[in-house]
Write an enzyme that holds these catalytic residues in place. Structure first.
Site, PDB file in Angstrom:
ATOM      1  N   HIS A 114      15.760  90.807  59.967  1.00  0.00           N
ATOM      2  CA  HIS A 114      16.092  91.919  60.878  1.00  0.00           C
ATOM      3  C   HIS A 114      15.388  91.672  62.211  1.00  0.00           C
ATOM      4  CE1 HIS A 114      17.334  96.080  61.737  1.00  0.00           C
ATOM      5  NE2 HIS A 114      16.146  96.240  62.321  1.00  0.00           N
ATOM      6  N   MET A 136      18.511 105.259  60.710  1.00  0.00           N
ATOM      7  CA  MET A 136      17.117 105.188  61.110  1.00  0.00           C
ATOM      8  C   MET A 136      16.339 106.300  60.396  1.00  0.00           C
ATOM      9  SD  MET A 136      16.911 102.641  63.228  1.00  0.00           S
ATOM     10  CE  MET A 136      15.174 102.859  63.623  1.00  0.00           C
ATOM     11  N   MET A 173      18.613  97.930  70.433  1.00  0.00           N
ATOM     12  CA  MET A 173      18.156  99.219  70.984  1.00  0.00           C
ATOM     13  C   MET A 173      18.149  99.038  72.496  1.00  0.00           C
ATOM     14  SD  MET A 173      15.232  99.830  68.112  1.00  0.00           S
ATOM     15  CE  MET A 173      15.241  98.092  67.648  1.00  0.00           C
ATOM     16  N   GLY A 210      11.841 102.390  68.343  1.00  0.00           N
ATOM     17  CA  GLY A 210      10.963 101.981  69.440  1.00  0.00           C
ATOM     18  C   GLY A 210       9.693 101.297  68.973  1.00  0.00           C
ATOM     19  N   PHE A 211       9.255 101.614  67.760  1.00  0.00           N
ATOM     20  CA  PHE A 211       7.976 101.067  67.303  1.00  0.00           C
ATOM     21  C   PHE A 211       7.990 100.827  65.804  1.00  0.00           C
ATOM     22  CE2 PHE A 211       7.401 103.764  70.978  1.00  0.00           C
ATOM     23  CZ  PHE A 211       6.734 102.916  71.846  1.00  0.00           C
ATOM     24  N   GLY A 212       7.269  99.804  65.377  1.00  0.00           N
ATOM     25  CA  GLY A 212       7.055  99.585  63.954  1.00  0.00           C
ATOM     26  C   GLY A 212       5.906 100.472  63.483  1.00  0.00           C
ATOM     27  N   ASP A 255      16.242 101.858  58.006  1.00  0.00           N
ATOM     28  CA  ASP A 255      15.245 101.200  58.855  1.00  0.00           C
ATOM     29  C   ASP A 255      14.192 102.203  59.313  1.00  0.00           C
ATOM     30  OD1 ASP A 255      13.909  99.609  60.693  1.00  0.00           O
ATOM     31  OD2 ASP A 255      15.625  99.348  62.041  1.00  0.00           O
ATOM     32  N   GLY A 311       9.756 102.845  58.203  1.00  0.00           N
ATOM     33  CA  GLY A 311       8.822 103.417  57.235  1.00  0.00           C
ATOM     34  C   GLY A 311       9.159 103.124  55.787  1.00  0.00           C
ATOM     35  N   SER A 359       6.284  96.550  58.919  1.00  0.00           N
ATOM     36  CA  SER A 359       4.845  96.563  58.657  1.00  0.00           C
ATOM     37  C   SER A 359       4.526  96.453  57.168  1.00  0.00           C
ATOM     38  CB  SER A 359       4.212  97.825  59.247  1.00  0.00           C
ATOM     39  OG  SER A 359       4.908  98.976  58.827  1.00  0.00           O
TER      40      SER A 359
HETATM   41  C1  DX5 Z   1      11.996 100.495  64.862  1.00  0.00           C
HETATM   42  C2  DX5 Z   1      12.654  99.221  64.392  1.00  0.00           C
HETATM   43  C3  DX5 Z   1      12.322  98.860  63.003  1.00  0.00           C
HETATM   44  C4  DX5 Z   1      10.867  98.579  62.760  1.00  0.00           C
HETATM   45  C5  DX5 Z   1      10.561  98.945  61.342  1.00  0.00           C
HETATM   46  O1  DX5 Z   1      12.558 100.900  66.058  1.00  0.00           O
HETATM   47  O2  DX5 Z   1      14.059  99.338  64.478  1.00  0.00           O
HETATM   48  O3  DX5 Z   1      13.121  97.788  62.540  1.00  0.00           O
HETATM   49  O4  DX5 Z   1      10.494  97.264  62.956  1.00  0.00           O
HETATM   50  O5  DX5 Z   1       9.197  98.836  61.153  1.00  0.00           O
HETATM   51  P1  DX5 Z   1       8.470  99.534  59.937  1.00  0.00           P
HETATM   52  O6  DX5 Z   1       9.071  98.994  58.689  1.00  0.00           O
HETATM   53  O7  DX5 Z   1       7.059  99.152  60.139  1.00  0.00           O
HETATM   54  O8  DX5 Z   1       8.721 101.031  60.075  1.00  0.00           O
HETATM   55 ZN    ZN Z   2      15.349  97.835  63.460  1.00  0.00          ZN
END
Ligand code: DX5
Ligand code: ZN
Length: 221
Positions: free
Chosen positions: A34, A138, A69, A143-145, A176, A178, A199
């Site tokens: 991904h 989602m 994104m 925006g963030f992991g 996608d 958490g 993560s």
């Molecule tokens: C968030 C991304 C995800 C992210 C998931 O905007 O689209 O793909 O990397 O990361 P985790 O699994 O740590 O939530």
């Molecule tokens: Zn993603």
């Protein structure tokens, strides 16, 4: 029995060693890579583009799943197709012409997906089911992991599962944000078949141990 797929998100990988990271995670059992593309416009973060996709392509045989994104969307799609992407998905709010963008992705020889943020309604699906290969729900705001799974997403996954089954089309249902060993079974029970995890996998020293634990959970789902 459902054919479950685990799709590690390289957003949490060590970018200084990306080739080795993707080889290792595929060796550890990943089904898909991904690839999160953020533009500091549609989402407040900036990540990687087609050059990086092209750079990792020779390192893995599994599909590369490009999650765009970005806004606008269309201009960059052929670049990712040329860079070796297999699946390209985008957020409906980021395209003025969703049907056209889906068609553009397929015309480039890739599978096409639509992505729904936690607050985005599913009505965008109504007239395009025949043009979709993947629906991505989602379970965090993009925006963030490393964010926490939003439980409300489970209801949405179940609703999409019903829509896919009723449509008769062969559409992957990906989730996608958490996703971890301790909630992957619940996500599967809701109806997902493809699981992005950033993560939870790249944040840990032993990728195979995490992927194996996820598969054990999925076997009981
Ligand atoms: C968030 C991304 C995800 C992210 C998931 O905007 O689209 O793909 O990397 O990361 P985790 O699994 O740590 O939530
Ligand atoms: Zn993603």
């Amino acid at each position: 029995m459902t054919n479950y797929r685990i799709a590690p998100s390289i957003l949490s990988a060590d970018f200084a060693r990306l080739g080795e990271e993707v080889r290792n995670v595929v060796e550890a059992g990943a089904d898909i890579i991904h690839f999160d593309v953020m533009d500091n416009h549609y989402v407040p973060n900036l990540t990687i583009g087609p050059l990086v996709c092209e750079a990792i392509r020779p390192h893995v045989q599994v599909p590369i799943d490009v999650h765009l994104m970005v806004k606008p969307v269309d201009r960059i799609i052929p670049d990712f197709a040329k860079a070796g992407a297999n699946i390209i998905s985008f957020h409906p709010e980021a395209s003025e012409h969703i049907d056209r963008t889906l068609q553009l992705i397929r015309d480039q020889g890739c599978k096409a997906g639509l992505v729904f943020n936690p607050g985005t309604p599913l009505h965008y699906l109504e007239h395009v089911m025949d043009k979709l290969d993947l629906i991505l729900i989602m379970s965090v705001n993009p925006g963030f992991g490393g964010q926490s799974f939003i439980p409300e997403a489970l209801k949405k996954i179940a609703a999409v599962r019903k829509m896919i089954d009723a449509s008769g089309f062969d559409i992957m249902l990906e989730v996608d944000g958490g996703v971890k060993v301790d909630n992957i079974a619940a996500v599967a029970k809701a109806g997902a078949d493809t699981f992005v995890a950033g993560s939870a996998i790249f944040g840990k020293p032993d990728y195979k141990a995490v992927i194996d634990a996820m598969r054990t959970q999925l076997a009981s789902a």
